[in-house]
Design an enzyme around this catalytic site. Sequence first.
Site, PDB file in Angstrom:
ATOM      1  N   CYS A 177      61.947 -37.203  24.400  1.00  0.00           N
ATOM      2  CA  CYS A 177      61.927 -35.795  24.791  1.00  0.00           C
ATOM      3  C   CYS A 177      60.601 -35.455  25.479  1.00  0.00           C
ATOM      4  O   CYS A 177      60.578 -34.806  26.533  1.00  0.00           O
ATOM      5  CB  CYS A 177      62.146 -34.910  23.574  1.00  0.00           C
ATOM      6  SG  CYS A 177      62.461 -33.177  23.978  1.00  0.00           S
ATOM      7  N   CYS A 178      59.494 -35.906  24.897  1.00  0.00           N
ATOM      8  CA  CYS A 178      58.184 -35.660  25.500  1.00  0.00           C
ATOM      9  C   CYS A 178      58.068 -36.333  26.868  1.00  0.00           C
ATOM     10  O   CYS A 178      57.481 -35.779  27.800  1.00  0.00           O
ATOM     11  CB  CYS A 178      57.073 -36.174  24.589  1.00  0.00           C
ATOM     12  SG  CYS A 178      56.775 -35.177  23.118  1.00  0.00           S
ATOM     13  N   CYS A 182      55.470 -27.362  21.832  1.00  0.00           N
ATOM     14  CA  CYS A 182      56.832 -26.836  21.864  1.00  0.00           C
ATOM     15  C   CYS A 182      57.208 -26.306  20.474  1.00  0.00           C
ATOM     16  O   CYS A 182      56.816 -26.877  19.450  1.00  0.00           O
ATOM     17  CB  CYS A 182      57.808 -27.933  22.286  1.00  0.00           C
ATOM     18  SG  CYS A 182      57.582 -28.499  23.984  1.00  0.00           S
ATOM     19  N   CYS A 230      58.716 -28.568  17.585  1.00  0.00           N
ATOM     20  CA  CYS A 230      57.872 -29.670  17.109  1.00  0.00           C
ATOM     21  C   CYS A 230      56.484 -29.214  16.666  1.00  0.00           C
ATOM     22  O   CYS A 230      55.575 -30.040  16.521  1.00  0.00           O
ATOM     23  CB  CYS A 230      57.746 -30.734  18.202  1.00  0.00           C
ATOM     24  SG  CYS A 230      59.330 -31.472  18.671  1.00  0.00           S
ATOM     25  N   CYS A 289      51.750 -36.260  22.580  1.00  0.00           N
ATOM     26  CA  CYS A 289      52.983 -36.155  23.369  1.00  0.00           C
ATOM     27  C   CYS A 289      53.129 -37.304  24.354  1.00  0.00           C
ATOM     28  O   CYS A 289      54.208 -37.531  24.892  1.00  0.00           O
ATOM     29  CB  CYS A 289      53.024 -34.820  24.116  1.00  0.00           C
ATOM     30  SG  CYS A 289      51.695 -34.619  25.326  1.00  0.00           S
TER      31      CYS A 289
END
Length: 235
Positions: A121-122, A204, A207, A230
């Site tokens: 995702c990062c 985010c 997280c 990240c």
Amino acid sequence: MLTYQTWEAEEKPSFPHDNETKGALDVLTWAFRQYKDDIVYACSFGVEGIVLIDLISQVKPDAEIVFLDTGLHFRETYKTIEKVKEKYPSLRIVMKKPSLSLEEQAQQLGDELWKHNPNKCCELRKVIPLREALTGITAWISGLRREQSPTRSHVEYINKDDKFKSIKICPLIHWTWKDVWNYVYKRRLPYNVLHDRGYPSIGCEPCTSPALDPNDLRSGRWVGHGKTECGLHIS
């Protein structure tokens, strides 16, 4: 000019850090003279970011600021950006979005990717967008401080960035958490109100939690995943 390609051959400047800004203003002055418009600041709009924006505005009022708009940030973060735009109207703030919307990401990789594969995702929502933003750019500025975490304890003012094949400038390496807040209060700068609610490090929303350990500023990031970065600052 010092570039990623000329790193080995070029002499690196040194800066004193026994002054009011612990070298930060000197570093920024050098960086903008060296790179002019060929440098950007990648900012998350946390409190260190606010300090750097204020310092940058004193050197180059129309500097380019890149925010990696993942689509998952706190409402308070977006409000902070609006306050910064009001205070520094000449800054060029770019909201850099990923190529995949959250809906497209869910369709291709499953719902809530950050829960089952936060590294992916990062990569999709931060690393790749920054790589795109740095295309054709020689150097970028970061708000890293040595005190923040063990992974950041050896960062220098000027760094060869193998991740993005760039020069990474880190003006705040000698600043402490107390230094940051003293500057914010002295200059009466706007900042993300989440800092007043136990969030020293803000990313985010899914997280980011309040810090679990008051002595570890990043202990509220990616809780339960054994992850504190990240990927932007790891080669």
